[in-house]
Scaffold this motif. Sequence first.
Motif, mmCIF file in Angstrom:
data_model
loop_
_atom_site.group_PDB
_atom_site.id
_atom_site.type_symbol
_atom_site.label_atom_id
_atom_site.label_comp_id
_atom_site.label_asym_id
_atom_site.label_seq_id
_atom_site.Cartn_x
_atom_site.Cartn_y
_atom_site.Cartn_z
ATOM 1 N N ILE A 186 9.972 -6.824 -0.772
ATOM 2 C CA ILE A 186 9.991 -6.866 0.693
ATOM 3 C C ILE A 186 8.900 -7.783 1.257
ATOM 4 N N PRO A 187 7.634 -7.713 0.803
ATOM 5 C CA PRO A 187 6.626 -8.631 1.351
ATOM 6 C C PRO A 187 6.973 -10.095 1.119
ATOM 7 N N ILE A 188 7.575 -10.401 -0.033
ATOM 8 C CA ILE A 188 7.927 -11.797 -0.312
ATOM 9 C C ILE A 188 9.061 -12.259 0.598
ATOM 10 N N LEU A 484 -3.399 4.779 -1.612
ATOM 11 C CA LEU A 484 -2.202 5.519 -1.203
ATOM 12 C C LEU A 484 -1.172 5.568 -2.323
ATOM 13 N N CYS A 485 -1.005 4.475 -3.031
ATOM 14 C CA CYS A 485 -0.027 4.455 -4.127
ATOM 15 C C CYS A 485 -0.446 5.369 -5.280
ATOM 16 N N ILE A 486 -1.721 5.374 -5.612
ATOM 17 C CA ILE A 486 -2.199 6.266 -6.680
ATOM 18 C C ILE A 486 -2.053 7.722 -6.256
ATOM 19 N N TYR A 487 -2.384 7.991 -5.011
ATOM 20 C CA TYR A 487 -2.233 9.350 -4.483
ATOM 21 C C TYR A 487 -0.771 9.793 -4.545
ATOM 22 N N ALA A 488 0.163 8.908 -4.196
ATOM 23 C CA ALA A 488 1.585 9.249 -4.242
ATOM 24 C C ALA A 488 2.016 9.585 -5.667
ATOM 25 N N CYS A 489 1.533 8.837 -6.642
ATOM 26 C CA CYS A 489 1.864 9.134 -8.042
ATOM 27 C C CYS A 489 1.350 10.507 -8.453
ATOM 28 N N GLY A 490 0.129 10.839 -8.023
ATOM 29 C CA GLY A 490 -0.411 12.157 -8.340
ATOM 30 C C GLY A 490 0.402 13.274 -7.721
ATOM 31 N N ALA A 491 0.880 13.063 -6.487
ATOM 32 C CA ALA A 491 1.700 14.090 -5.831
ATOM 33 C C ALA A 491 3.017 14.291 -6.567
ATOM 34 N N LEU A 492 3.599 13.208 -7.084
ATOM 35 C CA LEU A 492 4.871 13.326 -7.790
ATOM 36 C C LEU A 492 4.735 14.060 -9.118
ATOM 37 N N ASP A 587 3.219 8.593 1.825
ATOM 38 C CA ASP A 587 2.153 7.711 1.346
ATOM 39 C C ASP A 587 2.664 6.287 1.142
ATOM 40 N N VAL A 588 3.831 6.175 0.525
ATOM 41 C CA VAL A 588 4.382 4.840 0.254
ATOM 42 C C VAL A 588 4.717 4.126 1.561
ATOM 43 N N LEU A 589 5.329 4.831 2.495
ATOM 44 C CA LEU A 589 5.655 4.213 3.790
ATOM 45 C C LEU A 589 4.387 3.808 4.531
ATOM 46 N N LEU A 590 3.342 4.634 4.438
ATOM 47 C CA LEU A 590 2.083 4.294 5.079
ATOM 48 C C LEU A 590 1.456 3.064 4.428
ATOM 49 N N ALA A 591 1.588 2.947 3.111
ATOM 50 C CA ALA A 591 1.071 1.761 2.417
ATOM 51 C C ALA A 591 1.804 0.508 2.870
ATOM 52 N N VAL A 592 3.120 0.608 3.040
ATOM 53 C CA VAL A 592 3.890 -0.536 3.534
ATOM 54 C C VAL A 592 3.460 -0.899 4.951
#
Length: 909
Positions: A186-188, A484-492, A587-592
């Motif tokens: 998406i960023p690209i 945020l991405c690392i935190y999301a992985c921990g939550a999963l 978390d992922v949406l907030l990172a985006v």
Amino acid sequence: MDTRRPVTLGASITVFVIASIFVALRFVSRIFIVRKVGLHDYVMLLAWVLDFGFSFSLFYATKYGLGLHSSEIPFEDQFALNKATYAFTVLYNPALMAVKTSILIFYLTLTRNNKIFQIANYVTLAVVNAAGFALTMVNVFQCHPFSASFVPGVPNGATCIDIVTLYLSSSPVNIVTDLAILFLPIPILTQMRLPFKQKVILVVTFSFGFFVAVVDVIRIAFLQRAAISKSLALKTIHLQNNTDADFSWYASLSFMWSVVEVNISIICGCVPSLKPLVTRLMPKLIRDTGDPSTTPRSHYAVNESPITVPPLIAGPSPFTRTPEASPSSSVGSKPSQTGSRSLSPRRRSRQASDQPMDMLDFLTEPGHPIGDVETNTRTSASYPPDITFFDFVNMKTPASMLKLNNRESIPPIALATLLFFLWGFAYGLLDTLNTQFLRIVRLDAWHSLGLHCAYFGGYALGPLLVGRPVLKTWGFKATFITGLCIYACGALIFWPSAVLTSTVAFTISNFIVGFGLAVLETAANPFIALCGPQENSEIRLNISQGVQAIGSVLSPLLAQKVLFKDVKDVASLVDVQWTYLGIAFFDVLLAVAFYYLPVPEASDEDLEELANRRKHDNQTKVIGIPVVWLTLALGVWSQFFYVGAQEVLSTSLERFVANADPSSSLTPFDYLTVGHSVFAAGRFLAAFVQWFIKPRWFLMASYLGVIVFTALSMRTSGSTAIIMTMFIYLFESGIFSTIFAISLRGTAQHTKTASAILATAISGGAFFPFAEYAVYLSHGQPYSWSILVSLFAAGAIFPLYLNFVPTAQKQVDPVPNEYLRRHRRKRSKPSVAKQQEKQTHTEGGVLSQPRSFVSETDMLPDLPTPREVHLSPRTRSADAVHDDSSSSSRGQSQSSSQDGGKKVEFAET
């Protein structure tokens, strides 16, 4: 007869046929139009072959009883059913792994010149294949001995893994990789210089991966339902032999959604490859016929010229060292100054040699015939140079956070404060879920402290291993996204830990969540402290930390009263994992969102320039050490012991309340909620108080208060002891923020490293609760709080140093309007500079000093008037010279700034 066979078979055949059509169309497009087949095409073909075997095994299993209750399946069919389900479970991960590998290899063609996104692709590719291989091996050897996988029932002495449980516990890997594949391009795509319509088509095309994530969630829901249904019969969710579990009934819909997931993944992976075919058959669907950019090159508007379409990112990235760089600096070639066509060397070479067009060419091509490879992208010289234009995002490049006044700093501070609320909310949920988990699996207090230690253990490693390198190299925005991405992985990871009721997995999830939040805190605390005038650092940080404390109050209430209210067994524990799936997605949406938001940065050069305003105060030595480094060292010391004391209080409060007033009508949880509420209110009160008194005075008073009231709570009983404990929460509330902001003062280009060290000091919360509990077991509850007094006393060394060492006082006391001014065109009034030189800052708080609000016109930069904006540079220079000569005739000695952009030298305060 109760059966699930029709729906299982019907849905599976439908999606497989559609996926096969998309694969066929992909190769029609690649062979007959593009005339080039790439590695990603061959891997997708391999994925379809595996999918054929995978789907056919489900069709075969359905024929022999999948979807029926075990009691309704004839004995002679059970052997065939076992073989089919074994093949199905073995082929699932390889098929999905091949699809994702094909997509990621294709992504590599989009990111060949961007190292950051290439690294992200390779990491995702490694995770996909490593996890896929490991899970495949587990499925191949699901039974011990191996022959037990096929025979009806399970022979005596043989054990088999429950496949539904295995699929459910491995779901986080699929979710993480699905999200990575969805968001990586998406960023690209949004930064490609293409006409708006084509860019929308590209983004929508690649966003088809969203359906894969949706299907994966639906599949997880059915897996969870199957696991819970089995648990009601088997009274556990642990790995079981699949006899007596009615496997064919419970697993049928889960297997169906697995087939849907794999085939939808193939469809989404083939969609981008169909653009050449769509361009040939329906060119008007893609061509921007109504866009002025589709007109011939000779009809460009005034001040517009064609440019080469860059194959990769054409705009600035948050992962660059210089966020102020102009977007045009990354464009592959300069705009053409003529009306002729401007083609990239890559395309000119291909066109001259009549080579086949590859996938990247078609992604960046408009909807023209194949022979016309000229792009329609144009640029306009009418855009101001400080505008970054991505078609989807139109925003000004943010100023350095060190150059913002109070009003200008409000929006970025509000944005970062959202992160503070996030980790406060996460901490409260973790604490409550840990309690429920320990109760369900019947673990003792030592295990509870172990989970607590794992969370704070993340702070011991996260700031220095990840937080500092990312912050120093790419800045605050990149650090926010990484955390945020690392935190999301921990939550999963709470999914497998709850399904397997594994203490080890639960401990790992706590550690990863703490690791991610530690990376966030490495950037968030200095961001708030530096974003705006420095004399308000402690005030801003206390307000943001107050919002974090509100999150830590609300989340336990929500967890106790709503989310975890009915969590009494393993099945209900699995059910609440949807909460953590929601947190991960958020978390992922907030990172985006952070990727696109204009987050201000602070370069090391700016930090050094700001610190040099008080270079003498910072470099004066105490016991042979520059005072700024002694302040930082003692601040880290104080932070370590303070956080340890805070966690000792938090982990032992319920026990203390139960011991002090056993007959109270309120529960220990109620008292804990009251204490956290007082703590949150205390942080806002600390921000207010520091408008009037100096931060070092406030810190001294706070430490004195916590020591006194801790001692009183040890010597009293009943409600009096509990009230004394509430006062501990009140006085400790502002200590953390004040220590952090004071310790960062004057650290110059080392500010980001200092922040990482201060964040590492938070790991003190991992160790001292063990010591307090050991003392409680040996000497009782009141005496155990002697550990708390000792920790607060150790931390109080820092405010003693600040208040009784004159050099330290001068170094940390706030100075009015301490921030980098913007370039000025006119001289500052000498009377203001002279007044700043004569001021002393040893009395009163920051409110008693001149403030840096916009209403203070003397402190504002002198901007050009509307008349001056329209003057030519030569006329403005003449006016500036006239102003200089007039100022000299009035006897003013300070030199004015030149129009060329030189900075005004201010008197050091």
